[in-house]
Design an enzyme around this catalytic site. Structure first.
Site, short mmCIF file in Angstrom:
data_model
loop_
_atom_site.label_atom_id
_atom_site.label_comp_id
_atom_site.label_asym_id
_atom_site.label_seq_id
_atom_site.Cartn_x
_atom_site.Cartn_y
_atom_site.Cartn_z
N GLN A 65 12.67 -18.70 -51.79
CA GLN A 65 12.85 -17.42 -52.49
C GLN A 65 12.22 -17.48 -53.88
O GLN A 65 12.44 -18.43 -54.64
CB GLN A 65 14.36 -17.12 -52.59
CG GLN A 65 14.69 -15.80 -53.21
CD GLN A 65 14.30 -14.60 -52.34
OE1 GLN A 65 14.45 -14.62 -51.12
NE2 GLN A 65 13.77 -13.58 -52.97
N ASP A 94 6.98 -16.02 -44.79
CA ASP A 94 6.62 -15.05 -45.84
C ASP A 94 5.13 -14.67 -45.75
O ASP A 94 4.71 -13.68 -46.32
CB ASP A 94 6.90 -15.65 -47.23
CG ASP A 94 8.18 -15.12 -47.85
OD1 ASP A 94 8.73 -14.12 -47.34
OD2 ASP A 94 8.63 -15.70 -48.86
N LYS A 109 19.37 -11.85 -46.05
CA LYS A 109 18.48 -12.46 -45.05
C LYS A 109 19.28 -13.32 -44.08
O LYS A 109 19.08 -13.26 -42.86
CB LYS A 109 17.39 -13.30 -45.75
CG LYS A 109 16.34 -12.44 -46.43
CD LYS A 109 15.41 -13.23 -47.34
CE LYS A 109 14.49 -12.27 -48.10
NZ LYS A 109 13.62 -12.93 -49.07
#
Ligand code: NDP
Length: 296
Positions: free
Chosen positions: A97, A120, A53
Site C-alpha cells: 500500500q 497493482d 481490500k
C-alpha cells in the site's frame, strides 16, 4: 440535470459476483486464490483502504492476508517481506500500500515484486506488457475499472476522442494505454493532458470521453465539457465542510452538478470510479491465480 449517472455500485457488485462465482468453482477442486496486502505505518486513509481490500477479498471467497509493519520498518525488512510473499504458494497476488514512509525507496520495493503477483500492475514488466497489448498484463485497478465502466455502460470508445487529464503512472498513463489498444473498450483516439497543456478547456471540450484524474477539487467546470460528452471523474478529494459530522466531505475533480447539466453521462463521487477499484483488484488476483495455474 440531464446526464445519465454512471453508478459504480451495481457495476462493481456485478464484477465482484463474477469473481466470487469463479472462486467458488476453483474451491470445488480445493484451490483458492490468495491476496496479500502489505501496509507500513499508520496512515489513516491507507488503513481504511487496506481493511476494505481484505474484507472484499474474504467476501469473494479468496484467501486474504494483511501484513502490518511498523512505521520504523527498514527497507531491508520490507524487501524481505516482499521476497517471502513472492515465494508463498498460497499468495497469488499482493500489493504494498502506498504511500510508504519517506525512508523507504518505493521504486526499489515495487521492482522487487514478482510481476506475476503484481496485482497493482505498477511493476515495469506489467507496464510494458500493457503498453504492447499483452493480455497477460496485470492492469492498474483504477483505469481498468474505468474501462470496465465504459464497456458495461455501453459507452462506445471505438473511434471516440478520449481526453485524459492527468499523466500519473497509476491513473493517467495506464488509462491512455488501455484506451488506445485495439478491441473492446479501446480503439479510442487518445489525448493526455497535464499541467503544461496549453488551453486545457479547449482540449477538454474536444472530448467525447473526458477522464479526469488531477487531484484538484471540482476543477473541471461545465464550460470545459462538450454537450453530451461522457465525463469520468477519478478524483477523490477531501474539502472542509463544517456542516458535515466529520468536518469534511469528499468531492471529485469535476464540479458535479453544473457538469451534469451538459454531459451525456457522468460518474458521481463517491460511488463512481472509486467503487470499481477494489472490484478490479479482485479481478486481477483471480487473473494472477489463473495464470499461475496455467504455468503450473
Ligand atoms: P497525481 O497527483 O499523481 O497526478 C495528477 C495529474 O494531474 C498530474 O499529471 C498533473 O500534471 C495533472 N494536473 C494537476 N493540475 C493540473 C492542471 N491545473 N492542469 C492540467 N493538469 C493538471 O494524481 P493521481 O493520478 O495519483 O490521482 C489523481 C486523482 O485521482 C486524485 O484525486 C486521487 O485521489 C484520485 N485517485 C482515485 C482513485 C480511485 O480509486 N478512484 C485511485 C487513484 C487516484 P503534471 O504531471 O504536469 O504535474
Amino acid at each position: 440535470m440531464s446526464a445519465r449517472i454512471l453508478d459504480g455500485v451495481p457495476l462493481a457488485d456485478a464484477i465482484r459476483a463474477e469473481v466470487a462465482a469463479a472462486v467458488k468453482r476453483y474451491a470445488g477442486d480445493g484451490r483458492k486464490p490468495g491476496l496479500a496486502v502489505v501496509i507500513v505505518g499508520e496512515n489513516p486513509a491507507s488503513q481504511v483502504y487496506v481493511k476494505a481490500k481484505g474484507k472484499a477479498c474474504e467476501e469473494a471467497g479468496m484467501h486474504s492476508e494483511t501484513v502490518r509493519l511498523s512505521e520504523r520498518t527498514t527497507e531491508a525488512e520490507l524487501l524481505a517481506t516482499v521476497e517471502r510473499l513472492n515465494r508463498d504458494p498460497a499468495i497469488h497476488g499482493f500489493l504494498v500500500q502506498l504511500p510508504l514512509p519517506s525512508h523507504i525507496n518505493g521504486e526499489r520495493v515495487l521492482n522487487a515484486i514478482d510481476p506475476a503477483k503484481d496485482v497493482d500492475g505498477f511493476h515495469p514488466v506489467n507496464v510494458g506488457r500493457l503498453s504492447i497489448g499483452d493480455p497477460t498484463a496485470l492492469r492498474p485497478a483504477t483505469p481498468f475499472g474505468v474501462q470496465q465502466m465504459l464497456i458495461r455502460s455501453g459507452i462506445e470508445t471505438r473511434g471516440a476522442h478520449a481526453v485524459i487529464v492527468g499523466r500519473s503512472n497509476i491513473v493517467g498513463k495506464p488509462m491512455a494505454s488501455l484506451l488506445i489498444q485495439p478491441g473492446t473498450g479501446g480503439d479510442a483516439t487518445v489525448t493526455v493532458c497535464h499541467s503544461k497543456t496549453r488551453d486545457l478547456p479547449a482540449v477538454c471540450r474536444s472530448a467525447d470521453i473526458l477522464v479526469v484524474a488531477m487531484g484538484k477539487p471540482e476543477f473541471v467546470t461545465a464550460d470545459m465539457v462538450r454537450p453530451g460528452a461522457t465525463v469520468i471523474d477519478v478524483g477523490i478529494n477531501r474539502v472542509d465542510d463544517a456542516s458535515q459530522p466529520k468536518g469534511y466531505r469528499i468531492v471529485g475533480d469535476v464540479a458535479y452538478a453544473p457538469v451534469a447539466e451538459v454531459a451525456g453521462a457522468i460518474t458521481p463521487v463517491p460511488g463512481g470510479v472509486g467503487r470499481m477499484t477494489i472490484a478490479m483488484l479482485l479481478q486481477n488476483t483471480l487473473q494472477a491465480f489463473q495464470q499461475a495455474a496455467g504455468r503450473a
